[in-house]
Design an enzyme around this catalytic site. Structure first.
Site, PDB file in Angstrom:
ATOM      1  N   SER A 237      71.676 -71.285 -33.582  1.00 12.80           N
ATOM      2  CA  SER A 237      72.059 -72.346 -32.667  1.00 12.80           C
ATOM      3  C   SER A 237      70.864 -73.185 -32.251  1.00 12.80           C
ATOM      4  O   SER A 237      69.720 -72.829 -32.491  1.00 12.80           O
ATOM      5  CB  SER A 237      72.713 -71.752 -31.412  1.00 12.80           C
ATOM      6  OG  SER A 237      73.863 -71.002 -31.749  1.00 12.80           O
ATOM      7  N   SER A 275      76.944 -71.880 -36.024  1.00 16.79           N
ATOM      8  CA  SER A 275      75.894 -72.379 -35.147  1.00 16.79           C
ATOM      9  C   SER A 275      76.487 -73.071 -33.926  1.00 16.79           C
ATOM     10  O   SER A 275      77.536 -73.707 -34.004  1.00 16.79           O
ATOM     11  CB  SER A 275      75.007 -73.370 -35.908  1.00 16.79           C
ATOM     12  OG  SER A 275      73.879 -73.725 -35.155  1.00 16.79           O
ATOM     13  N   ASP A 277      75.415 -75.994 -31.809  1.00 18.86           N
ATOM     14  CA  ASP A 277      74.450 -77.092 -31.749  1.00 18.86           C
ATOM     15  C   ASP A 277      74.912 -78.116 -30.716  1.00 18.86           C
ATOM     16  O   ASP A 277      75.924 -78.797 -30.912  1.00 18.86           O
ATOM     17  CB  ASP A 277      74.304 -77.753 -33.116  1.00 18.86           C
ATOM     18  CG  ASP A 277      73.866 -76.764 -34.185  1.00 18.86           C
ATOM     19  OD1 ASP A 277      73.075 -75.867 -33.867  1.00 18.86           O
ATOM     20  OD2 ASP A 277      74.320 -76.898 -35.335  1.00 18.86           O
TER      21      ASP A 277
END
Length: 350
Positions: A237, A275, A277
């Site tokens: 992340s 992830s 983000d």
């Protein structure tokens, strides 16, 4: 852990815009940063990083909220306070970053901090904003060692000026692009609608891909002198916090936040499906100022992309090799890396 040089000290310069005095998010007037770092042998490498806008508060020159925009590149994360932020386009508290399983204790501590401020005695609702990445490869994340005291120490100890980078605060146990990740920061000064404005960035990097510096790939499997493939972490992340003194509303700030996440591609992110983000962008500008028109936003977009790229590179290049809970994450080997960059003409100096 010894200090390592920043990208600029190594000759890696992103873009042509000037930086602020500290080349940090704290170059935006009234924005401070504090860290609380936990290193305990090989078991714990974690912590807290707080981005504190002085404009928030109950004093005569302060406000209860600041305009803020958010962009979610991929939502595999635990961003506390995200739904109200998206709904109202404001932040009411400092932005705190920490480890995934400590985000909820950090949010409670952030509420404690704000409710204790003068003028907040009658507050009955509050939206704490806490971002996270998963540092469970290098740190015993299940221990949830972050306490209220750590969060309050980061907030109370926040300062202006230079910001510690690399293996500090919320970046103590992170990994990025095959190497040790961490905290990075950068800033740009740019003319926007006829006025000089500052864009400042702070990142917590913990994502996969191939480290790329000014277009030159620096794969960990090739540069690190160790056998076997790169270890894949649980965490994958990135948290990006952007501050600016340009007068922008939430809609325009969201447009800026998109460019912040897009800039991850410049350093080699593979934008993996697991992830989280996120980019948060807030403005500290006087609300009486006229908003920057959409047609004049291109300089802000460019400044943001350059500052995010440099901050992400700083988060990795300033990090040091760390032996942790489930293995070791290595720093970028500067000798081989600089040789490749020099051969490709990617350094600003010989």
């Amino acid at each position: 852990m010894s200090a390592r040089m920043t990208p600029r000290e190594l000759g890696v310069v992103v873009g042509e815009l000037p930086t602020g005095p500290a080349n940090a998010i704290t170059d935006v007037p009234g924005v401070r940063v504090g860290h609380s770092t936990l290193h305990e042998g090989e078991r714990l490498h974690t912590g807290v990083t707080a981005v504190v806008p002085d404009q928030l508060g109950a004093g005569p020159a302060q406000r209860r909220s600041l305009p803020c925009g958010m962009f979610v590149g991929n939502g595999f994360g635990k961003l506390v306070g995200a739904t109200q932020l998206a709904e109202l386009g404001t932040i009411e508290t400092p932005v705190v970053l920490t480890a995934t399983l400590s985000a909820f204790r950090a949010a409670d501590a952030l509420v404690t901090h704000v409710l204790g401020l003068p003028g907040y005695e009658e507050v009955r609702t509050l939206n704490p904003v806490v971002g996270e990445t998963n540092d469970g490869f290098l740190s015993d994340i299940r221990a949830r060692p972050v306490t209220e005291a750590h969060v309050l120490a980061a907030i109370d100890g926040a300062t202006s000026g230079p910001v510690a980078q690399g293996c500090v605060g919320a970046g103590a146990g992170t990994s990025a692009l095959g190497y040790k990740g961490g905290i990075g920061t950068s800033s740009r000064v740019v003319e926007v609608a006829g006025a000089a404005r500052t864009v400042g960035v702070l990142v917590q990097s913990n994502f996969s891909g191939t480290l790329t510096v000014r277009g030159v790939p620096l794969p960990a499997d090739e540069l690190l002198d160790r056998p076997g493939p790169t270890v894949v972490d649980d965490g994958n992340s990135c948290m990006i916090v952007v501050a600016t003194d340009a007068p922008l509303d939430a809609r325009r700030l969201e447009r800026v936040a998109r460019r912040a996440v897009f800039a991850m591609g410049r350093v080699g992110s593979d934008f993996a499906g697991g992830s989280g983000d996120y980019a948060l962008v807030f403005s500290t500008a006087d609300p009486s100022l006229a908003l920057v028109p959409d047609a004049a936003l291109d300089p802000v977009f460019g400044a943001t992309a350059d500052a995010v790229e440099e901050a992400l590179l700083a988060s990795v290049l300033t990090a040091t090799t760390t032996a942790g809970h489930r293995g070791t994450r290595h720093a970028v080997p500067l000798g081989p890396a600089l040789d490749r960059l020099r051969a490709a003409g990617a350094l600003a100096r010989p």
